[in-house]
Scaffold this active site. Sequence first.
Site, PDB file in Angstrom:
ATOM      1  N   CYS A  86      18.744 -10.460   1.827  1.00 40.14           N
ATOM      2  CA  CYS A  86      19.818 -11.373   1.432  1.00 40.14           C
ATOM      3  C   CYS A  86      20.880 -11.464   2.523  1.00 40.14           C
ATOM      4  O   CYS A  86      21.025 -10.558   3.342  1.00 40.14           O
ATOM      5  CB  CYS A  86      20.477 -10.856   0.170  1.00 40.14           C
ATOM      6  SG  CYS A  86      19.324 -10.445  -1.125  1.00 40.14           S
ATOM      7  N   ARG A 100      16.984 -14.008   8.254  1.00 43.18           N
ATOM      8  CA  ARG A 100      16.777 -12.746   7.566  1.00 43.18           C
ATOM      9  C   ARG A 100      15.754 -12.870   6.438  1.00 43.18           C
ATOM     10  O   ARG A 100      15.285 -11.861   5.922  1.00 43.18           O
ATOM     11  CB  ARG A 100      18.099 -12.240   7.005  1.00 43.18           C
ATOM     12  CG  ARG A 100      19.117 -11.912   8.079  1.00 43.18           C
ATOM     13  CD  ARG A 100      20.457 -11.619   7.475  1.00 43.18           C
ATOM     14  NE  ARG A 100      20.443 -10.412   6.681  1.00 43.18           N
ATOM     15  CZ  ARG A 100      20.719  -9.210   7.151  1.00 43.18           C
ATOM     16  NH1 ARG A 100      21.047  -9.055   8.406  1.00 43.18           N
ATOM     17  NH2 ARG A 100      20.685  -8.155   6.383  1.00 43.18           N
ATOM     18  N   TRP A 156      17.071 -12.909  -1.507  1.00 40.76           N
ATOM     19  CA  TRP A 156      15.666 -12.502  -1.383  1.00 40.76           C
ATOM     20  C   TRP A 156      15.379 -11.740  -2.662  1.00 40.76           C
ATOM     21  O   TRP A 156      15.921 -10.648  -2.865  1.00 40.76           O
ATOM     22  CB  TRP A 156      15.538 -11.598  -0.155  1.00 40.76           C
ATOM     23  CG  TRP A 156      14.185 -11.484   0.453  1.00 40.76           C
ATOM     24  CD1 TRP A 156      13.524 -12.437   1.159  1.00 40.76           C
ATOM     25  CD2 TRP A 156      13.346 -10.321   0.475  1.00 40.76           C
ATOM     26  NE1 TRP A 156      12.331 -11.943   1.610  1.00 40.76           N
ATOM     27  CE2 TRP A 156      12.196 -10.653   1.209  1.00 40.76           C
ATOM     28  CE3 TRP A 156      13.455  -9.039  -0.037  1.00 40.76           C
ATOM     29  CZ2 TRP A 156      11.158  -9.754   1.433  1.00 40.76           C
ATOM     30  CZ3 TRP A 156      12.430  -8.136   0.177  1.00 40.76           C
ATOM     31  CH2 TRP A 156      11.295  -8.498   0.907  1.00 40.76           C
ATOM     32  N   ASN A 192      24.377  -8.023  -1.945  1.00 40.11           N
ATOM     33  CA  ASN A 192      23.133  -7.575  -1.303  1.00 40.11           C
ATOM     34  C   ASN A 192      22.866  -6.156  -1.767  1.00 40.11           C
ATOM     35  O   ASN A 192      23.801  -5.362  -1.869  1.00 40.11           O
ATOM     36  CB  ASN A 192      23.287  -7.534   0.221  1.00 40.11           C
ATOM     37  CG  ASN A 192      23.298  -8.915   0.840  1.00 40.11           C
ATOM     38  OD1 ASN A 192      23.127  -9.901   0.144  1.00 40.11           O
ATOM     39  ND2 ASN A 192      23.495  -8.975   2.146  1.00 40.11           N
ATOM     40  N   GLY A 193      21.613  -5.819  -1.993  1.00 44.19           N
ATOM     41  CA  GLY A 193      21.293  -4.446  -2.409  1.00 44.19           C
ATOM     42  C   GLY A 193      20.722  -4.424  -3.808  1.00 44.19           C
ATOM     43  O   GLY A 193      20.320  -5.464  -4.353  1.00 44.19           O
ATOM     44  N   GLU A 220       0.511  -1.630  16.981  1.00 39.10           N
ATOM     45  CA  GLU A 220       1.541  -2.670  17.063  1.00 39.10           C
ATOM     46  C   GLU A 220       0.900  -4.060  17.181  1.00 39.10           C
ATOM     47  O   GLU A 220       1.391  -5.031  16.592  1.00 39.10           O
ATOM     48  CB  GLU A 220       2.481  -2.376  18.250  1.00 39.10           C
ATOM     49  CG  GLU A 220       3.489  -3.442  18.585  1.00 39.10           C
ATOM     50  CD  GLU A 220       4.444  -3.823  17.445  1.00 39.10           C
ATOM     51  OE1 GLU A 220       4.435  -3.159  16.403  1.00 39.10           O
ATOM     52  OE2 GLU A 220       5.167  -4.815  17.612  1.00 39.10           O
ATOM     53  N   LYS A 267       1.638  -7.083  14.568  1.00 40.43           N
ATOM     54  CA  LYS A 267       2.158  -8.402  14.944  1.00 40.43           C
ATOM     55  C   LYS A 267       1.262  -9.488  14.369  1.00 40.43           C
ATOM     56  O   LYS A 267       1.729 -10.482  13.854  1.00 40.43           O
ATOM     57  CB  LYS A 267       2.194  -8.570  16.464  1.00 40.43           C
ATOM     58  CG  LYS A 267       3.329  -8.144  17.299  1.00 40.43           C
ATOM     59  CD  LYS A 267       4.711  -8.562  17.032  1.00 40.43           C
ATOM     60  CE  LYS A 267       5.358  -7.831  15.897  1.00 40.43           C
ATOM     61  NZ  LYS A 267       6.214  -6.750  16.197  1.00 40.43           N
ATOM     62  N   GLU A 317       1.573  -9.861  10.476  1.00 40.43           N
ATOM     63  CA  GLU A 317       2.887 -10.357  10.055  1.00 40.43           C
ATOM     64  C   GLU A 317       3.017 -11.870  10.131  1.00 40.43           C
ATOM     65  O   GLU A 317       3.555 -12.489   9.227  1.00 40.43           O
ATOM     66  CB  GLU A 317       3.972  -9.815  10.997  1.00 40.43           C
ATOM     67  CG  GLU A 317       4.439  -8.448  10.729  1.00 40.43           C
ATOM     68  CD  GLU A 317       5.586  -8.116  11.671  1.00 40.43           C
ATOM     69  OE1 GLU A 317       6.694  -7.987  11.172  1.00 40.43           O
ATOM     70  OE2 GLU A 317       5.371  -8.009  12.894  1.00 40.43           O
ATOM     71  N   HIS A 335     -16.796   6.934  12.500  1.00 39.25           N
ATOM     72  CA  HIS A 335     -16.686   7.763  11.293  1.00 39.25           C
ATOM     73  C   HIS A 335     -16.516   6.914  10.037  1.00 39.25           C
ATOM     74  O   HIS A 335     -16.097   7.425   9.004  1.00 39.25           O
ATOM     75  CB  HIS A 335     -15.512   8.748  11.432  1.00 39.25           C
ATOM     76  CG  HIS A 335     -15.715   9.722  12.547  1.00 39.25           C
ATOM     77  ND1 HIS A 335     -16.625  10.746  12.472  1.00 39.25           N
ATOM     78  CD2 HIS A 335     -15.151   9.810  13.775  1.00 39.25           C
ATOM     79  CE1 HIS A 335     -16.607  11.430  13.611  1.00 39.25           C
ATOM     80  NE2 HIS A 335     -15.726  10.881  14.429  1.00 39.25           N
ATOM     81  N   LYS A 345      14.057  -9.867   7.884  1.00 38.83           N
ATOM     82  CA  LYS A 345      14.322  -9.287   9.198  1.00 38.83           C
ATOM     83  C   LYS A 345      14.787  -7.837   9.112  1.00 38.83           C
ATOM     84  O   LYS A 345      14.328  -6.997   9.846  1.00 38.83           O
ATOM     85  CB  LYS A 345      15.369 -10.139   9.937  1.00 38.83           C
ATOM     86  CG  LYS A 345      15.734  -9.631  11.328  1.00 38.83           C
ATOM     87  CD  LYS A 345      14.518  -9.541  12.232  1.00 38.83           C
ATOM     88  CE  LYS A 345      14.825  -8.974  13.588  1.00 38.83           C
ATOM     89  NZ  LYS A 345      13.575  -8.539  14.269  1.00 38.83           N
TER      90      LYS A 345
HETATM   91  C1  F6R Z   1       7.743  -5.879  12.865  1.00 36.41           C
HETATM   92  C2  F6R Z   1       9.032  -5.598  12.368  1.00 36.41           C
HETATM   93  C3  F6R Z   1       9.248  -4.496  11.375  1.00 36.41           C
HETATM   94  C4  F6R Z   1      10.425  -3.662  11.845  1.00 36.41           C
HETATM   95  C5  F6R Z   1      10.800  -2.613  10.789  1.00 36.41           C
HETATM   96  C6  F6R Z   1      11.937  -1.742  11.247  1.00 36.41           C
HETATM   97  O1  F6R Z   1       7.703  -6.958  13.720  1.00 36.41           O
HETATM   98  O2  F6R Z   1       9.962  -6.238  12.768  1.00 36.41           O
HETATM   99  O3  F6R Z   1       8.122  -3.714  11.198  1.00 36.41           O
HETATM  100  O4  F6R Z   1      10.078  -3.066  13.051  1.00 36.41           O
HETATM  101  O5  F6R Z   1      11.151  -3.252   9.597  1.00 36.41           O
HETATM  102  O6  F6R Z   1      13.081  -2.499  11.505  1.00 36.41           O
HETATM  103  P1  F6R Z   1      14.252  -1.918  12.387  1.00 36.41           P
HETATM  104  O7  F6R Z   1      13.753  -1.739  13.776  1.00 36.41           O
HETATM  105  O8  F6R Z   1      15.338  -2.936  12.276  1.00 36.41           O
HETATM  106  O9  F6R Z   1      14.643  -0.602  11.763  1.00 36.41           O
END
Ligand code: F6R
Length: 608
Positions: free
Chosen positions: A2, A27, A73, A99-100, A483, A487, A490, A506, A603
């Site tokens: 949010c 976000r 959100w 928010n929360g 990673e 990516k 996501e 395995h 985000k």
């Molecule tokens: C992947 C991504 C998430 C963040 C994770 C941690 O692209 O963005 O997996 O890496 O939510 O977020 P931060 O780094 O803000 O603690």
Amino acid sequence: MCGIVGYVGHRDATPILLEGLHRLEYRGYDSAGIAVVNRGKLRVTKAAVRVAELRSLVGDGHPANIGLAHTRWATHGEPTERNAHPHVDPDGRVAVVHNGIIENADQLRAKLTAEGATFASDTDTEVLAHLVAARVSAGAASLEDAVRAALWEVEGAYGIVVLDVRNPGELVVARNGSPIVLGIGDSEMFVASDLAALVRHTQQVVYLDDGELATLRADGYRTSTLQARRTDKTPTVVELTDSDYALDGFSDYMRKEIAEQPEAVRRALLGRLDERFSTARLDGLRMDPHELRSVQRVKFLGCGSAYYAGQIGADLVEQLARIPADAESASEFRYRNPVVDGDTLYVAVSQSGETADTLAAVQELRRKGGRVIGVVNAVGSAIARECGSGVFLHAGPEVSVASTKAVTNMSTCFALLALLLGRVRDLSVADGRRIVAGLDSLPDRIEEAIAAEDHIAEIARRFAGAGSMFFVGRVRGWPVAREGAQKLKEISYVHAEAYQAGELKHGPIALIDAQMPSVVIVPDDELLAKNIGTIEQIRARGGPVLAVTNATLPAGLADAEIRVPHVTEELDPILFGIPLQLLAYHLAVALGRDIDKPRNLAKSVTVE
Ligand code: F6R
């Protein structure tokens, strides 16, 4: 997650609030709303729409000098108009954005219902509007007192902004576990959950701490604790401006931020390479050589991509400093009653600095007396402040939900940390010099990696029909593979799984067939022959292979190949991440995905 924006001042609040919401769109949200006070009336507009549509619903709006707005959100209740914020009490007097999560919302709602209250939404936030309104009606001395009293009844995390229609000169805000930043203007005050909504108006900000409230009026603000003790805050001047959030001609933020990486890494290295002693300078760590030498173990803690970057960090520390190191998911850490020992350096890793699980891990460590530093991008964020010392990433604001430049800067900063820890121990001058030179050349090599974009885009299109993909790596290649898979899933929603190359046989190898492409990470290191063997195993079972490599592979070994530049064996994993970002990006583009608004993702994850 949010987003919150609030305004009180001499200008028309509506355009300021809507523009603020627009800045917070990245976000992630599923509904949006705004409330302003116009001619003594609360005017609320909200719906399960994007901010642009909210703007049309508001139209010319109602002139007002105070208001609050929100992008939601969904947590409690469906993403519908009735559940969108702001929420008001039944008399339409008090409006709240939040928010929360209020954890005892159900109990409070039951209590209020028993007292005769009726609710217009399924949200936890509406409970807060009722509680504050009850205090206001009961004659609380001020809105701040009413909010404070209401918050005493509440358990959970919140960042809130409240207004009382009969008191249209002030907003009350409070924070507990969800970010709130005040912006100081010229005879006007702003509040938001994120700097992005503030920096076009002011660079002077105040970060609220957990357990703090503030009353904002056009002519200033005052802060206090939940216990009604006044607090003294020093405003911070942020370097960010509105142009840091501009798209600059790119179609989306992810692509823009991929392109920014050479510059972002240059910033991360600026003033931190010490060529004279072949080491790194990290003043923010606030650790003298004696303390650095006393570190017996290093543990990296982060979530998602920050966790995988931490794994690269652990490898770097083991290689360069020969100190045992590992990475752990911060979301698990506090729940397993971790053994915290005084000789370990704990490294909390976060782009946003607001990730609830990482923050909770830091708090658990501090409670147990652990030594924890933050490796964080957002200056002034909760994790940065809770840690008190560490290394800032200097990646610049990262807007794209899929993290790219922050992740690259994380690994770069870990290389600096590993170099520093190594050079107070047994890393030789020659090796130190090699790493310093490698880091110094990293931005140029990243530029070269990005220059292969057209080739990578073409490969991405070839693989865009796959329903599922493996990412395979061993040792240095393993966090890179994790990673890469992250990516891809996501932003493209293609199922992707990362495996250690040695684990394939395995079990997972049973899944290999012509429909299951594997992306194999093949660094030119001592494990080259083994990785070639892995590719042969996969292809022998009919699986298509995309090799991502800086080695010279036998002709025809893989079905497709992406070449990666080389710096040093230790630093190469940082470079390997770049083509995998581009692969995910172009595969998602080929599938027509909305790159900056990946479904179900936000985000920064400020709730559990
Ligand atoms: C992947 C991504 C998430 C963040 C994770 C941690 O692209 O963005 O997996 O890496 O939510 O977020 P931060 O780094 O803000 O603690």
